[in-house]
Design a protein around this motif. Structure first.
Motif, PDB file in Angstrom:
ATOM      1  N   THR A  44      -7.996  14.006   4.912  1.00  0.00           N
ATOM      2  CA  THR A  44      -8.601  12.770   5.393  1.00  0.00           C
ATOM      3  C   THR A  44      -7.658  11.596   5.149  1.00  0.00           C
ATOM      4  N   SER A  45      -8.034  10.439   5.688  1.00  0.00           N
ATOM      5  CA  SER A  45      -7.225   9.246   5.467  1.00  0.00           C
ATOM      6  C   SER A  45      -7.194   8.871   3.989  1.00  0.00           C
ATOM      7  N   THR A  50      -9.779  10.530  15.608  1.00  0.00           N
ATOM      8  CA  THR A  50      -9.779   9.085  15.400  1.00  0.00           C
ATOM      9  C   THR A  50     -11.184   8.535  15.201  1.00  0.00           C
ATOM     10  N   THR A  51     -11.237   7.281  14.810  1.00  0.00           N
ATOM     11  CA  THR A  51     -12.509   6.598  14.609  1.00  0.00           C
ATOM     12  C   THR A  51     -13.296   6.456  15.902  1.00  0.00           C
ATOM     13  N   ASP A  83      -5.996   4.366  13.675  1.00  0.00           N
ATOM     14  CA  ASP A  83      -7.303   4.854  14.137  1.00  0.00           C
ATOM     15  C   ASP A  83      -7.608   6.261  13.642  1.00  0.00           C
ATOM     16  N   ILE A  84      -6.618   6.911  13.007  1.00  0.00           N
ATOM     17  CA  ILE A  84      -6.792   8.307  12.619  1.00  0.00           C
ATOM     18  C   ILE A  84      -7.635   8.419  11.357  1.00  0.00           C
ATOM     19  N   ASN A  85      -8.702   9.233  11.426  1.00  0.00           N
ATOM     20  CA  ASN A  85      -9.541   9.495  10.256  1.00  0.00           C
ATOM     21  C   ASN A  85      -9.130  10.757   9.531  1.00  0.00           C
ATOM     22  N   VAL A  86      -8.884  11.805  10.309  1.00  0.00           N
ATOM     23  CA  VAL A  86      -8.607  13.123   9.741  1.00  0.00           C
ATOM     24  C   VAL A  86      -7.443  13.759  10.503  1.00  0.00           C
TER      25      VAL A  86
END
Length: 116
Positions: free
Chosen positions: A52-53, A99-100, A30-33
Motif C-alpha cells: 500500500t501507499s 488509484t484513488t 493517485d496510486i493507493n496500492v
C-alpha cells in the motif's frame, strides 16, 4: 494516467534469486496500492503480493517467506525480491497500480524462468 515499466526478469536456476523492478510515472500520487501478479502458460493470472501507499504488504501463501515487496518513493519504483525460486515460479510477472479513482494500470510484463 499511470505508466508502469517492469524490468529484471531472466533465467535463473532453482534456489536462486531475482529482483524485479516496476518504475511508475505519470499520476503517481493517485496510486493507493501497487500489486505484483504473475501468469504461467495455460494458467490464470494470479496475485503474488501487494504494497500500500503506507508500506503495508501482503503475499500469496505460495510465495510467503520467499518473496518481498518494497518501494523506493524517491525513485517511484516498487521491487519484488524473489528468493529460493522454484520452477513453479516460472511466469510472466506484471505490476499493477490501483488509484484513488478506481482505475487499474498494468505494465508490459517481464519473463521469469526458473530451471530445475
Amino acid at each position: 494516467q499511470v505508466q508502469l515499466v517492469e524490468s529484471g526478469g531472466g533465467l535463473v536456476q532453482a534456489g536462486g534469486s531475482l529482483r524485479l523492478s516496476c518504475a511508475a510515472s505519470g499520476s503517481i500520487f493517485d496510486i493507493n496500492v501497487m500489486r505484483w501478479f504473475r501468469q504461467a502458460p495455460g494458467k490464470q493470472r494470479e496475485l503474488v503480493g501487494a504494497i500500500t501507499s503506507g508500506g503495508i504488504t501482503n503475499y500469496a501463501n505460495s510465495v510467503k517467506g520467499r518473496f518481498t515487496i518494497s518501494r523506493d518513493n524517491a525513485e517511484n519504483t516498487v521491487y519484488l525480491q524473489m528468493n529460493s525460486l522454484k520452477p513453479e515460479d516460472t511466469a510472466v510477472y506484471y505490476c499493477n497500480a490501483f488509484t484513488t479513482y478506481g482505475s487499474y494500470y498494468w505494465g508490459q510484463g517481464t519473463q521469469v524462468t526458473v530451471s530445475s
